[in-house]
Scaffold this motif. Structure first.
Motif, PDB file in Angstrom:
ATOM      1  N   ARG A  99       0.814  -1.206   0.000  1.00  0.00           N
ATOM      2  CA  ARG A  99       0.000   0.000   0.000  1.00  0.00           C
ATOM      3  C   ARG A  99       0.855   1.267   0.000  1.00  0.00           C
ATOM      4  NH1 ARG A  99      -5.038  -1.208   4.156  1.00  0.00           N
ATOM      5  NH2 ARG A  99      -5.876  -3.015   3.028  1.00  0.00           N
ATOM      6  N   GLU A 100       2.145   1.110  -0.043  1.00  0.00           N
ATOM      7  CA  GLU A 100       2.999   2.290  -0.022  1.00  0.00           C
ATOM      8  C   GLU A 100       2.991   2.970  -1.388  1.00  0.00           C
ATOM      9  OE1 GLU A 100       6.863   1.159   1.182  1.00  0.00           O
ATOM     10  OE2 GLU A 100       6.253   0.383   3.129  1.00  0.00           O
ATOM     11  N   PRO A 101       2.903   4.318  -1.437  1.00  0.00           N
ATOM     12  CA  PRO A 101       2.986   5.013  -2.731  1.00  0.00           C
ATOM     13  C   PRO A 101       4.415   4.994  -3.252  1.00  0.00           C
ATOM     14  CG  PRO A 101       2.905   6.592  -0.934  1.00  0.00           C
ATOM     15  CD  PRO A 101       2.690   5.235  -0.325  1.00  0.00           C
ATOM     16  N   ALA A 102       4.566   5.348  -4.516  1.00  0.00           N
ATOM     17  CA  ALA A 102       5.890   5.411  -5.116  1.00  0.00           C
ATOM     18  C   ALA A 102       6.714   6.501  -4.448  1.00  0.00           C
ATOM     19  CB  ALA A 102       5.768   5.676  -6.609  1.00  0.00           C
ATOM     20  N   GLU A 103       8.023   6.299  -4.458  1.00  0.00           N
ATOM     21  CA  GLU A 103       8.961   7.295  -3.962  1.00  0.00           C
ATOM     22  C   GLU A 103       9.908   7.680  -5.084  1.00  0.00           C
ATOM     23  OE1 GLU A 103       9.173   5.920   0.722  1.00  0.00           O
ATOM     24  OE2 GLU A 103      10.916   5.610  -0.587  1.00  0.00           O
ATOM     25  N   LEU A 104      10.269   8.953  -5.127  1.00  0.00           N
ATOM     26  CA  LEU A 104      11.142   9.470  -6.173  1.00  0.00           C
ATOM     27  C   LEU A 104      12.294  10.219  -5.512  1.00  0.00           C
ATOM     28  CD1 LEU A 104       9.969  11.113  -9.467  1.00  0.00           C
ATOM     29  CD2 LEU A 104      11.816  12.151  -8.161  1.00  0.00           C
ATOM     30  N   ASP A 105      13.517   9.890  -5.920  1.00  0.00           N
ATOM     31  CA  ASP A 105      14.709  10.499  -5.332  1.00  0.00           C
ATOM     32  C   ASP A 105      15.285  11.567  -6.256  1.00  0.00           C
ATOM     33  OD1 ASP A 105      14.467   8.623  -3.315  1.00  0.00           O
ATOM     34  OD2 ASP A 105      16.055   7.320  -4.092  1.00  0.00           O
ATOM     35  N   ILE A 106      15.585  12.718  -5.672  1.00  0.00           N
ATOM     36  CA  ILE A 106      16.312  13.787  -6.363  1.00  0.00           C
ATOM     37  C   ILE A 106      17.535  14.129  -5.512  1.00  0.00           C
ATOM     38  CG2 ILE A 106      16.234  16.133  -7.278  1.00  0.00           C
ATOM     39  CD1 ILE A 106      14.289  14.392  -8.696  1.00  0.00           C
ATOM     40  N   ASP A 107      18.722  14.130  -6.132  1.00  0.00           N
ATOM     41  CA  ASP A 107      19.951  14.473  -5.423  1.00  0.00           C
ATOM     42  C   ASP A 107      20.351  15.901  -5.774  1.00  0.00           C
ATOM     43  OD1 ASP A 107      19.866  11.891  -4.524  1.00  0.00           O
ATOM     44  OD2 ASP A 107      21.501  11.168  -5.801  1.00  0.00           O
ATOM     45  N   PHE A 108      20.529  16.732  -4.754  1.00  0.00           N
ATOM     46  CA  PHE A 108      20.850  18.143  -4.921  1.00  0.00           C
ATOM     47  C   PHE A 108      22.320  18.387  -4.617  1.00  0.00           C
ATOM     48  CE2 PHE A 108      16.332  18.147  -4.381  1.00  0.00           C
ATOM     49  CZ  PHE A 108      15.847  19.292  -4.992  1.00  0.00           C
ATOM     50  N   ALA A 109      23.044  18.982  -5.578  1.00  0.00           N
ATOM     51  CA  ALA A 109      24.386  19.473  -5.307  1.00  0.00           C
ATOM     52  C   ALA A 109      24.249  20.820  -4.618  1.00  0.00           C
ATOM     53  CB  ALA A 109      25.182  19.613  -6.603  1.00  0.00           C
ATOM     54  N   LEU A 110      24.825  20.938  -3.439  1.00  0.00           N
ATOM     55  CA  LEU A 110      24.653  22.129  -2.622  1.00  0.00           C
ATOM     56  C   LEU A 110      25.769  23.122  -2.927  1.00  0.00           C
ATOM     57  CD1 LEU A 110      23.663  20.380   0.718  1.00  0.00           C
ATOM     58  CD2 LEU A 110      22.176  21.244  -1.095  1.00  0.00           C
ATOM     59  N   HIS A 111      25.528  23.991  -3.905  1.00  0.00           N
ATOM     60  CA  HIS A 111      26.506  24.986  -4.311  1.00  0.00           C
ATOM     61  C   HIS A 111      26.823  25.939  -3.169  1.00  0.00           C
ATOM     62  CE1 HIS A 111      26.668  23.937  -8.510  1.00  0.00           C
ATOM     63  NE2 HIS A 111      25.354  23.913  -8.574  1.00  0.00           N
ATOM     64  N   GLY A 112      28.048  26.425  -3.166  1.00  0.00           N
ATOM     65  CA  GLY A 112      28.432  27.391  -2.158  1.00  0.00           C
ATOM     66  C   GLY A 112      27.660  28.691  -2.249  1.00  0.00           C
ATOM     67  N   ASP A 113      27.156  29.032  -3.455  1.00  0.00           N
ATOM     68  CA  ASP A 113      26.427  30.294  -3.590  1.00  0.00           C
ATOM     69  C   ASP A 113      24.996  30.196  -3.078  1.00  0.00           C
ATOM     70  OD1 ASP A 113      25.212  28.784  -5.523  1.00  0.00           O
ATOM     71  OD2 ASP A 113      25.681  30.105  -7.199  1.00  0.00           O
ATOM     72  N   LEU A 114      24.558  28.976  -2.730  1.00  0.00           N
ATOM     73  CA  LEU A 114      23.231  28.768  -2.167  1.00  0.00           C
ATOM     74  C   LEU A 114      22.144  29.465  -2.965  1.00  0.00           C
ATOM     75  CD1 LEU A 114      23.864  28.898   1.687  1.00  0.00           C
ATOM     76  CD2 LEU A 114      23.523  26.912   0.239  1.00  0.00           C
ATOM     77  N   GLY A 115      21.962  29.023  -4.199  1.00  0.00           N
ATOM     78  CA  GLY A 115      20.860  29.503  -5.015  1.00  0.00           C
ATOM     79  C   GLY A 115      19.542  28.997  -4.460  1.00  0.00           C
ATOM     80  N   PRO A 116      18.426  29.336  -5.112  1.00  0.00           N
ATOM     81  CA  PRO A 116      17.111  28.989  -4.557  1.00  0.00           C
ATOM     82  C   PRO A 116      16.882  27.495  -4.390  1.00  0.00           C
ATOM     83  CG  PRO A 116      16.926  29.855  -6.800  1.00  0.00           C
ATOM     84  CD  PRO A 116      18.319  30.126  -6.349  1.00  0.00           C
ATOM     85  N   ALA A 117      17.394  26.676  -5.310  1.00  0.00           N
ATOM     86  CA  ALA A 117      17.194  25.233  -5.167  1.00  0.00           C
ATOM     87  C   ALA A 117      18.009  24.686  -4.001  1.00  0.00           C
ATOM     88  CB  ALA A 117      17.553  24.519  -6.466  1.00  0.00           C
ATOM     89  N   SER A 118      19.261  25.147  -3.860  1.00  0.00           N
ATOM     90  CA  SER A 118      20.083  24.716  -2.728  1.00  0.00           C
ATOM     91  C   SER A 118      19.466  25.147  -1.404  1.00  0.00           C
ATOM     92  CB  SER A 118      21.496  25.300  -2.851  1.00  0.00           C
ATOM     93  OG  SER A 118      22.205  24.718  -3.918  1.00  0.00           O
TER      94      SER A 118
END
Length: 270
Positions: A96-115
């Protein structure tokens, strides 16, 4: 009428965990994610993230084939922040578990909005995905032609998730030479593969083009995949099709980001 290959999905953060000093995995869930398909390799999708102070991203009321024009027409200070990322994995429904989706984020030093978003992400945070719903779609660029004898991978930290997925996807015995540029030794991760892969991690800034230029390549027909900062990607590609005489069709290249510019201003690499 053609069948759509992508669709929009609302998703929530289930959990996060660090893969390395500069790489953070965000695991997403949602009942509709069972419909997400992936061609593996460097499969990309679009993320729409909320602006500061928003609970979820603001998008056009109608999400159809003209969604991009509708998104562009919204106030840039209000509309959802759009970024492109690699689908690292999709785990299908188990019981009964829903699907899971993985996204890997590179954490830039400038810390943009996604980081910034990824660093602060907690379970329950909401975002929207524009993701593939058929495995064979235009979001996969890694496509070695018939007759390829060996594969060259060149990447920086933003392309590590795609490199990891490519190495998992390639058939056993494939000869691979890879150079990956990261910020520090703590940014290296395990890269499971059945390939005959030789992976070189580089931690000196600007070292990737020089390392490729000095390398000894295997014999046979090559296929190269180069991704990362647009200027570096351009330099490596020019070396491969110039000094190394790679056929242009045997080099796939992608500027994942451009120094000093956001994705909103990123132009295709030429």
């Amino acid at each position: 009428m053609s069948t759509p290959t992508y669709d929009f999905f609302r998703a929530t953060v289930l959990r996060t965990h660090r893969l390395s000093a500069g790489l953070l995995r965000v695991v997403l869930g949602g009942p509709g994610l069972d419909a997400v398909a992936s061609g593996g390799r460097d499969q990309r999708l679009k993320l729409f993230l909320p602006q500061e102070g928003q609970d979820e991203p603001v998008l056009p009321e109608v999400l159809d084939a003209d969604w991009y024009a509708g998104w562009r027409a919204l106030d840039p200070e209000v509309r959802g922040i759009m970024r492109t990322y690699t689908i690292r994995d999709v785990r299908r429904e188990r019981g009964r578990e829903p699907a899971e989706l993985d996204i890997d984020f590179a954490l830039h030093g400038d810390l943009g909005p996604a980081s910034r978003w990824a660093n602060r992400a907690v379970p329950g945070d909401r975002l929207t995905l524009l993701a593939p719903v058929v495995p064979d779609n235009g979001g996969v660029d890694f496509r070695p032609p018939a007759g390829t004898d060996w594969v060259l991978l060149c990447a920086d930290e933003t392309a590590v998730p795609a490199v990891a997925a490519i190495l998992e996807w390639l058939p056993a015995g494939t000869v691979v030479k890879a150079w990956i540029s990261v910020g520090s030794p703590e940014d290296r991760i395990e890269l499971p593969t059945k390939c005959q892969a030789e992976v070189s991690w580089l931690t000196r800034p600007g070292a990737l083009p020089a390392a490729v230029a000095a390398a000894l390549f295997p014999a046979g027909a090559p296929y190269a995949w180069v991704a990362g900062e647009a200027g570096v990607v351009r330099e490596v590609r020019r070396h491969l099709v110039g000094a190394r005489a790679f056929a242009p069709g045997a080099v796939t290249f992608a500027g994942y980001w451009r120094r000093g510019a956001s994705e909103d201003a990123l132009l295709p690499v030429t």
